[in-house]
Structure formats: C-alpha cells, structure tokens
Design a protein around this motif. Structure first.
Motif, PDB file in Angstrom:
ATOM      1  N   PHE A   2      -2.041 -13.123  13.067  1.00  0.00           N
ATOM      2  CA  PHE A   2      -3.238 -13.050  12.277  1.00  0.00           C
ATOM      3  C   PHE A   2      -2.589 -12.215  11.076  1.00  0.00           C
ATOM      4  N   VAL A   3      -2.045 -11.223  11.325  1.00  0.00           N
ATOM      5  CA  VAL A   3      -1.507 -10.068  10.280  1.00  0.00           C
ATOM      6  C   VAL A   3      -0.538 -11.009   9.274  1.00  0.00           C
ATOM      7  N   ALA A   4       0.483 -11.884   9.731  1.00  0.00           N
ATOM      8  CA  ALA A   4       1.223 -12.594   9.006  1.00  0.00           C
ATOM      9  C   ALA A   4       0.538 -13.661   8.299  1.00  0.00           C
ATOM     10  N   MET A   5      -0.508 -14.286   9.029  1.00  0.00           N
ATOM     11  CA  MET A   5      -1.271 -15.216   8.292  1.00  0.00           C
ATOM     12  C   MET A   5      -1.833 -14.679   7.091  1.00  0.00           C
ATOM     13  N   VAL A   6      -2.694 -13.779   7.180  1.00  0.00           N
ATOM     14  CA  VAL A   6      -3.382 -13.097   6.039  1.00  0.00           C
ATOM     15  C   VAL A   6      -2.562 -12.582   5.009  1.00  0.00           C
ATOM     16  N   ALA A   7      -1.612 -12.128   5.450  1.00  0.00           N
ATOM     17  CA  ALA A   7      -0.234 -11.641   4.417  1.00  0.00           C
ATOM     18  C   ALA A   7       0.189 -12.888   3.540  1.00  0.00           C
ATOM     19  N   ALA A   8       0.620 -13.747   4.338  1.00  0.00           N
ATOM     20  CA  ALA A   8       1.149 -15.013   3.676  1.00  0.00           C
ATOM     21  C   ALA A   8       0.265 -15.780   2.629  1.00  0.00           C
ATOM     22  N   ALA A   9      -1.015 -15.897   3.243  1.00  0.00           N
ATOM     23  CA  ALA A   9      -2.359 -16.613   2.600  1.00  0.00           C
ATOM     24  C   ALA A   9      -2.688 -15.700   1.275  1.00  0.00           C
ATOM     25  N   GLY A  10      -2.592 -14.408   1.403  1.00  0.00           N
ATOM     26  CA  GLY A  10      -2.917 -13.397   0.252  1.00  0.00           C
ATOM     27  C   GLY A  10      -2.028 -13.641  -0.707  1.00  0.00           C
ATOM     28  N   LEU A  11      -0.605 -13.626  -0.354  1.00  0.00           N
ATOM     29  CA  LEU A  11       0.312 -13.426  -1.501  1.00  0.00           C
ATOM     30  C   LEU A  11       0.373 -14.758  -2.249  1.00  0.00           C
ATOM     31  N   ARG A  12       0.163 -15.972  -1.500  1.00  0.00           N
ATOM     32  CA  ARG A  12       0.262 -17.180  -2.231  1.00  0.00           C
ATOM     33  C   ARG A  12      -0.875 -17.335  -3.087  1.00  0.00           C
ATOM     34  N   VAL A  13      -2.242 -16.914  -2.700  1.00  0.00           N
ATOM     35  CA  VAL A  13      -3.398 -16.754  -3.628  1.00  0.00           C
ATOM     36  C   VAL A  13      -3.032 -15.860  -4.708  1.00  0.00           C
ATOM     37  N   LEU A  14      -2.372 -14.792  -4.446  1.00  0.00           N
ATOM     38  CA  LEU A  14      -2.182 -13.857  -5.558  1.00  0.00           C
ATOM     39  C   LEU A  14      -1.143 -14.371  -6.685  1.00  0.00           C
ATOM     40  N   ALA A  15      -0.019 -15.172  -6.029  1.00  0.00           N
ATOM     41  CA  ALA A  15       0.751 -15.615  -7.099  1.00  0.00           C
ATOM     42  C   ALA A  15      -0.065 -16.851  -7.806  1.00  0.00           C
ATOM     43  N   TRP A  16      -0.969 -17.615  -7.386  1.00  0.00           N
ATOM     44  CA  TRP A  16      -1.861 -18.491  -8.094  1.00  0.00           C
ATOM     45  C   TRP A  16      -2.815 -17.847  -9.091  1.00  0.00           C
ATOM     46  N   LEU A  17      -3.254 -16.347  -8.997  1.00  0.00           N
ATOM     47  CA  LEU A  17      -4.085 -15.825  -9.894  1.00  0.00           C
ATOM     48  C   LEU A  17      -3.202 -15.457 -10.879  1.00  0.00           C
ATOM     49  N   ILE A  18      -2.051 -14.768 -10.699  1.00  0.00           N
ATOM     50  CA  ILE A  18      -0.993 -14.456 -11.815  1.00  0.00           C
ATOM     51  C   ILE A  18      -0.737 -15.376 -12.697  1.00  0.00           C
ATOM     52  N   TYR A  19      -0.571 -16.645 -12.129  1.00  0.00           N
ATOM     53  CA  TYR A  19      -0.311 -17.853 -12.689  1.00  0.00           C
ATOM     54  C   TYR A  19      -1.426 -18.273 -13.526  1.00  0.00           C
ATOM     55  N   LEU A  20      -2.747 -18.164 -13.273  1.00  0.00           N
ATOM     56  CA  LEU A  20      -3.909 -18.588 -14.030  1.00  0.00           C
ATOM     57  C   LEU A  20      -4.205 -17.687 -14.972  1.00  0.00           C
TER      58      LEU A  20
END
Length: 144
Positions: free
Chosen positions: A79-97
């Motif tokens: 669960f921790v690995a899933m939340v970390a990976a998903a959170g980082l991917r969404v963060l990258a998208w937000l930085i891009y946006l």
C-alpha cells in the motif's frame, strides 16, 4: 482489509483510467488538439498519468489477490509503495500542468520543470518496481 471490495473499487478505477486514456488517444488521432494551446492542451493531451496509475493499481490488486494469506507486512508495504508511486506520478503531472510555457523546443514547459518531471517520473517507476518486488517476496514467503 476486505480484498473483494478493494478489488471491485480498483477494477472500476482501472476501467475509468483506461477509458480516459482511450478517449484522449482518439482525440489525438483526429487531431482535436491542433487548435488548442496553453493549459487546456497540456491538461488534455500532455503527460497524462492515467496509464501509469492503472499499472500501479493493477500491481497492487494482483498482489492483494495473490498473497491474500501471506505475511501481514505485505499489505502495508504494498500500500505504501502504491500510494508513493501514484502520488509521485500525479505530482509530475501537476508540475507539468502548472509550469511556464517557455518551453524547450516548444514542449510547453521550462528546462527546470522538465528535469523535475523526469526525476519524479523515475522515482514513480521505482515505486512501481518496489510494488512488484514486495509482491514477489510476499508470494515466495507464502509458498514456503
């Protein structure tokens, strides 16, 4: 944790994510983004996280179903690995946006944002890899 309920919710989310990505791919095919610029174009067509989020969720659900009766640490680590990976991917998208439009070769974001997105994307993939490793270790411990 109710594995059946989590699997149902995750399956619904995966269908939604793949549906969004399929729709956006169709729009790219018919050149719907040609007349767009700025934030709208970046939001719809640029660096979308949907396929990566689907993969992250799929690995977690597979792990929950394969290692249902495995070690207790498995569910929390996965669960921790899933939340970390998903959170980082969404963060990258937000930085891009929200990055500026002073793009290198017209890509629509600055060189600093491009570097941050690349590093964050790398760590998001490491989070996905960590999920797979936890899945394999949990599965092997269950078999022993």
């Amino acid at each position: 944790m109710n594995v059946r309920a989590v699997t149902k919710i995750s399956a619904i989310l995966m269908v939604v994510f793949i549906g969004i990505e399929t729709f956006l791919s169709f729009l790219r095919l018919v050149d719907a983004g040609n007349n767009m610029s700025g934030f709208g174009y970046k939001f719809l067509f640029g660096s979308t996280p949907w396929l990566m989020l689907t993969a992250i969720l799929a690995v977690w659900v597979i792990g929950l179903n394969v290692v249902q009766h495995g070690p207790q640490w498995f569910k929390m680590a996965a669960f921790v690995a899933m939340v970390a990976a998903a959170g980082l991917r969404v963060l990258a998208w937000l930085i891009y946006l929200f990055s500026g439009n002073s793009g290198y070769y017209g890509y629509g974001y600055s060189d600093g944002a491009a570097t941050a997105i690349a590093w964050i994307g790398f760590f998001a993939l490491l989070g996905l890899l960590a999920q797979v490793i936890v899945l394999l270790v949990g599965w092997l411990q269950q078999r022993v």
